[in-house]
Every structure is written in structure tokens, then in C-alpha cells.
Design an enzyme around this catalytic site. Structure first.
Site, PDB file in Angstrom:
ATOM      1  N   ARG A   1      35.097  40.168  37.756  1.00 22.83           N
ATOM      2  CA  ARG A   1      34.463  39.574  36.583  1.00 22.83           C
ATOM      3  C   ARG A   1      34.791  38.084  36.535  1.00 22.83           C
ATOM      4  O   ARG A   1      35.817  37.640  37.051  1.00 22.83           O
ATOM      5  CB  ARG A   1      34.965  40.244  35.305  1.00 22.83           C
ATOM      6  CG  ARG A   1      34.745  41.753  35.260  1.00 22.83           C
ATOM      7  CD  ARG A   1      35.389  42.351  34.018  1.00 22.83           C
ATOM      8  NE  ARG A   1      35.182  43.787  33.915  1.00 22.83           N
ATOM      9  CZ  ARG A   1      36.026  44.706  34.382  1.00 22.83           C
ATOM     10  NH1 ARG A   1      37.161  44.321  34.978  1.00 22.83           N
ATOM     11  NH2 ARG A   1      35.776  45.990  34.239  1.00 22.83           N
TER      12      ARG A   1
ATOM     13  N   LYS B   1      40.680  43.970  32.449  1.00 23.81           N
ATOM     14  CA  LYS B   1      40.601  44.313  31.040  1.00 23.81           C
ATOM     15  C   LYS B   1      41.813  45.132  30.622  1.00 23.81           C
ATOM     16  O   LYS B   1      42.294  45.980  31.375  1.00 23.81           O
ATOM     17  CB  LYS B   1      39.320  45.108  30.760  1.00 23.81           C
ATOM     18  CG  LYS B   1      38.045  44.273  30.830  1.00 23.81           C
ATOM     19  CD  LYS B   1      36.842  45.107  30.420  1.00 23.81           C
ATOM     20  CE  LYS B   1      35.578  44.260  30.366  1.00 23.81           C
ATOM     21  NZ  LYS B   1      34.395  45.050  29.946  1.00 23.81           N
TER      22      LYS B   1
ATOM     23  N   HIS C   1      27.790  37.810  36.926  1.00 25.44           N
ATOM     24  CA  HIS C   1      27.683  39.267  36.963  1.00 25.44           C
ATOM     25  C   HIS C   1      26.654  39.718  37.996  1.00 25.44           C
ATOM     26  O   HIS C   1      26.723  40.851  38.482  1.00 25.44           O
ATOM     27  CB  HIS C   1      27.336  39.810  35.575  1.00 25.44           C
ATOM     28  CG  HIS C   1      28.326  40.828  35.088  1.00 25.44           C
ATOM     29  ND1 HIS C   1      29.652  40.518  34.866  1.00 25.44           N
ATOM     30  CD2 HIS C   1      28.193  42.146  34.810  1.00 25.44           C
ATOM     31  CE1 HIS C   1      30.291  41.605  34.458  1.00 25.44           C
ATOM     32  NE2 HIS C   1      29.429  42.608  34.423  1.00 25.44           N
TER      33      HIS C   1
ATOM     34  N   HIS D   1      36.592  49.605  36.919  1.00 23.09           N
ATOM     35  CA  HIS D   1      35.943  50.401  35.881  1.00 23.09           C
ATOM     36  C   HIS D   1      36.874  51.511  35.420  1.00 23.09           C
ATOM     37  O   HIS D   1      37.469  52.223  36.241  1.00 23.09           O
ATOM     38  CB  HIS D   1      34.656  51.042  36.407  1.00 23.09           C
ATOM     39  CG  HIS D   1      33.519  50.082  36.532  1.00 23.09           C
ATOM     40  ND1 HIS D   1      32.448  50.296  37.380  1.00 23.09           N
ATOM     41  CD2 HIS D   1      33.266  48.899  35.913  1.00 23.09           C
ATOM     42  CE1 HIS D   1      31.597  49.288  37.282  1.00 23.09           C
ATOM     43  NE2 HIS D   1      32.066  48.432  36.400  1.00 23.09           N
TER      44      HIS D   1
ATOM     45  N   TYR E   1      25.347  51.909  39.704  1.00 24.95           N
ATOM     46  CA  TYR E   1      24.969  51.228  40.940  1.00 24.95           C
ATOM     47  C   TYR E   1      24.336  52.181  41.947  1.00 24.95           C
ATOM     48  O   TYR E   1      23.617  51.746  42.842  1.00 24.95           O
ATOM     49  CB  TYR E   1      26.198  50.530  41.541  1.00 24.95           C
ATOM     50  CG  TYR E   1      26.734  49.469  40.628  1.00 24.95           C
ATOM     51  CD1 TYR E   1      26.060  48.267  40.446  1.00 24.95           C
ATOM     52  CD2 TYR E   1      27.903  49.682  39.900  1.00 24.95           C
ATOM     53  CE1 TYR E   1      26.525  47.305  39.582  1.00 24.95           C
ATOM     54  CE2 TYR E   1      28.385  48.722  39.037  1.00 24.95           C
ATOM     55  CZ  TYR E   1      27.691  47.538  38.874  1.00 24.95           C
ATOM     56  OH  TYR E   1      28.169  46.588  38.014  1.00 24.95           O
TER      57      TYR E   1
END
Length: 331
Positions: free
Chosen positions: A183, A207, A277, A303, A312
Site C-alpha cells: 500500500r 494495517k 493501488h 490481507h 483478484y
């Protein structure tokens, strides 16, 4: 870090707790109790849940809007907020032209806030339990074809051929984003010592302050090595250990990184895709096209849920279908 040359590893900076300004911004427009509740919730997100500064600011914006609307409807504390007020607020947001994705995010922010308030004993019932928002538009992310991705990095390499440090930095940035699928916030937070050139891996703080290790290939390693050789020409007292630097020597910001990628994508001339992105989507899709398993791609992208990564696979199927329709004689 096993970096090229004699450069010594720079000390890693510990991430600072996300800053927010709930009380400062809201004190003049909200009852102090509401402003304090918002400030406490934002502090909870930052310190207990480990949310990033960007995420905390998004919650602050969403909840500031909701609380101001509730005050306008006659609520002066959290217990005065009811479902009808929340629905009116969300309706006004929709009337203002916000996208379904934004409305869904704002409703989610309110649900998280009110659930926290219930757990903390600040309300006796949660009025947001039945707050519904429009479903997000389901669309496949923009993805570059292999030939486009090759031209993207070739264009960045051409711009860097004359040795301009900023162009050399941009090449390393584009190569790294495409190689790793990180990211843009993760890229901006990278330090020099996060790179291991012997193993060709990078330590990524993702994250929720979750750390993962991602590999990168030889082209990205070469571009990064070239950038580190000229990094000192942009460095200043404000640089610290930051890997990517802005023109004034400070850590490269997310907006600056987006500008770099947007310029490179516009130069292709045959895609409407924009933003870093796109390279994240492209990296994931090309990995799956090449035979990578879904779990490995999930780990690479950071993720939390495999369901997110499965998007995807749909991209790959759609690309296969388009190729079939355009080339099979009986399609």
C-alpha cells in the site's frame, strides 16, 4: 540490513500513536460531553486498536459530521441520538452526492462508535444496530496488462537515465510498488533499514501495526540500489531513516507518491487507471496469472481475510474471458 556499499543502518523510528484533534476542532460546536466522547473513541482506536493516523482521521471526519447533524436534530448527548437521526444524517450524505462506498464507510464508522459507547456504558442501547447503508458498487479493480506494466517501468527508467536524483527515486518507487504490491502508506513509512538486499526482502509495517516480510525481485533491487547511491543528494536534517525522500529532504508523503504514480500512468496514454493501488492490483493479478497460490498472495498483500484476496481471482477470470472472446474463432 544488507545494503550495498558502506552505508550504516539507520536507527528505526518507532511509530507514533495516531494524532487526532477531536476536542480542539469540536469544542466550539458540540457539547463538551460529545466532544469528549469522540476524543476518547479516537484515542481508543489509536492506542488500543492500533489504527493508523489516516484511519483515525477518517473516523474523526465521519463522526464529526454525524454528531453535528445529531445536535442539529436536538441531541445534546449520546443517549439522545436515535436511529431516525442517524438515517436522516445518512440520507443527507446521499443527497449531497457521496458515493455508495463512502456512505457504507460512514455508516460503518457510526456503528463502530455506537457499539464502543454501549460497551463503555455511555449509552443504554445502540441506535446504530439497524442503520443500513447502500451496498458498495461491485467493480473489478483497474489492472495493467503485462505489456503496459513493462512500458510503465521502462518509462520511469528512461526518465532516470540522465541521473536526476528525483527521477532515480521515482524509478525505485514504481519498481518497488509493482514488485511488492504494498500500500502507498506502507511505502511512505519504509525506512532504509527495512530492506534486506541479501535476501531481497522488505519489512513492512501494515494495517493495525502488523508486520510482514515481502520479497522483491532483481529489477526492484537494482533500482533501489541506484536510489540509495544518490539518496544523500536529497537528504537533510529532516530525513531521518526514511527510505524515500521528498525534494526538500523530508520523508516522502503519500500524496507525493500518488503524484509520481499518476504521472507515470498518464504517460502510458492507453489506460484510465490512476494511483498506486493500480500497481497493487496489478502485482496481485499478475502473480495469480503466473500460478501463485491465493494464500501466498494474501500474505504478500497483508490481507486479513482471504475473501479480500479472492477478488483478484475474478480479475484473472475476466481477463481470460476477454482474451478468449477476442481470439477464439468460435467465441
Amino acid at each position: 540490513m544488507s545494503a550495498p556499499g558502506p552505508q550504516q543502518p539507520l536507527p528505526r523510528e518507532q511509530p507514533e500513536p495516531a494524532r487526532h484533534s477531536g476536542e480542539l476542532q469540536l469544542g466550539s460546536t458540540l457539547d463538551p460531553a460529545l466532544a469528549r466522547a469522540l476524543s476518547d473513541f479516537l484515542r481508543y482506536l489509536a492506542l488500543e486498536r492500533g489504527r493508523s493516523a489516516h484511519t483515525v482521521r477518517a473516523y474523526e471526519s465521519d463522526l464529526s459530521s454525524m454528531l453535528a447533524s445529531a445536535v442539529g436534530d436536538g441531541a445534546w448527548d449520546l443517549s439522545g441520538i436515535d436511529l431516525a437521526m442517524l438515517r436522516r444524517w445518512l440520507g443527507r450524505q446521499s443527497d449531497s452526492g457521496l458515493s455508495r462506498a463512502t456512505l457504507a464507510r460512514r455508516a460503518s464508522s457510526v456503528r463502530a462508535f455506537m457499539a464502543w459507547a454501549l460497551r463503555e456504558g455511555r449509552v443504554e442501547a445502540d441506535p446504530a444496530l439497524r442503520l443500513a447503508a447502500p451496498k458498495r458498487d461491485k467493480h473489478l479493480p483497474a489492472v495493467l496488462h503485462r505489456e503496459q506494466a513493462e512500458r510503465l517501468v521502462e518509462g520511469a527508467a528512461g526518465a532516470a537515465s540522465e541521473g536526476d536524483p528525483v527521477a532515480v527515486r521515482d524509478l525505485a518507487l514504481v519498481e518497488f510498488l509493482y514488485a511488492t504490491g504494498v500500500r502507498v502508506g506502507e511505502l511512505a513509512g519504509l525506512d532504509v533499514d527495512d530492506l534486506d538486499f541479501e535476501r531481497r526482502t522488505a519489512r513492512i509495517l501494515g494495517k493495525g501495526n502488523k508486520e510482514r516480510t515481502v520479497p522483491f525481485g532483481e529489477p526492484a533491487a537494482a533500482a533501489l540500489t541506484r536510489w540509495l547511491a544518490v539518496r544523500h543528494t536529497l537528504a537533510s536534517a529532516a530525513s531521518g531513516p526514511a527510505l524515500f525522500l521528498g525534494r526538500r529532504g523530508g520523508r516522502l508523503g503519500q500524496r507525493q507518491a500518488r503524484d509520481v504514480v499518476d504521472r507515470a500512468l498518464r504517460a502510458l496514454g492507453d489506460t484510465s487507471a490512476s494511483g498506486p493501488h493500480t500497481l497493487r492490483h496489478t502485482a496481485a493479478t499478475h502473480l495469480l496469472d503466473g500460478g501463485a497460490d491465493l494464500r501466498s498472495v494474501q500474505e504478500l498483500l497483508g490481507h486479513a481475510s482471504l475473501a479480500t484476496t479472492q477478488l483478484y481471482t475474478h480479475v484473472s477470470v475476466e481477463r481470460l474471458r476477454a482474451s478468449y472472446l477476442s481470439s477464439h474463432p468460435r467465441a
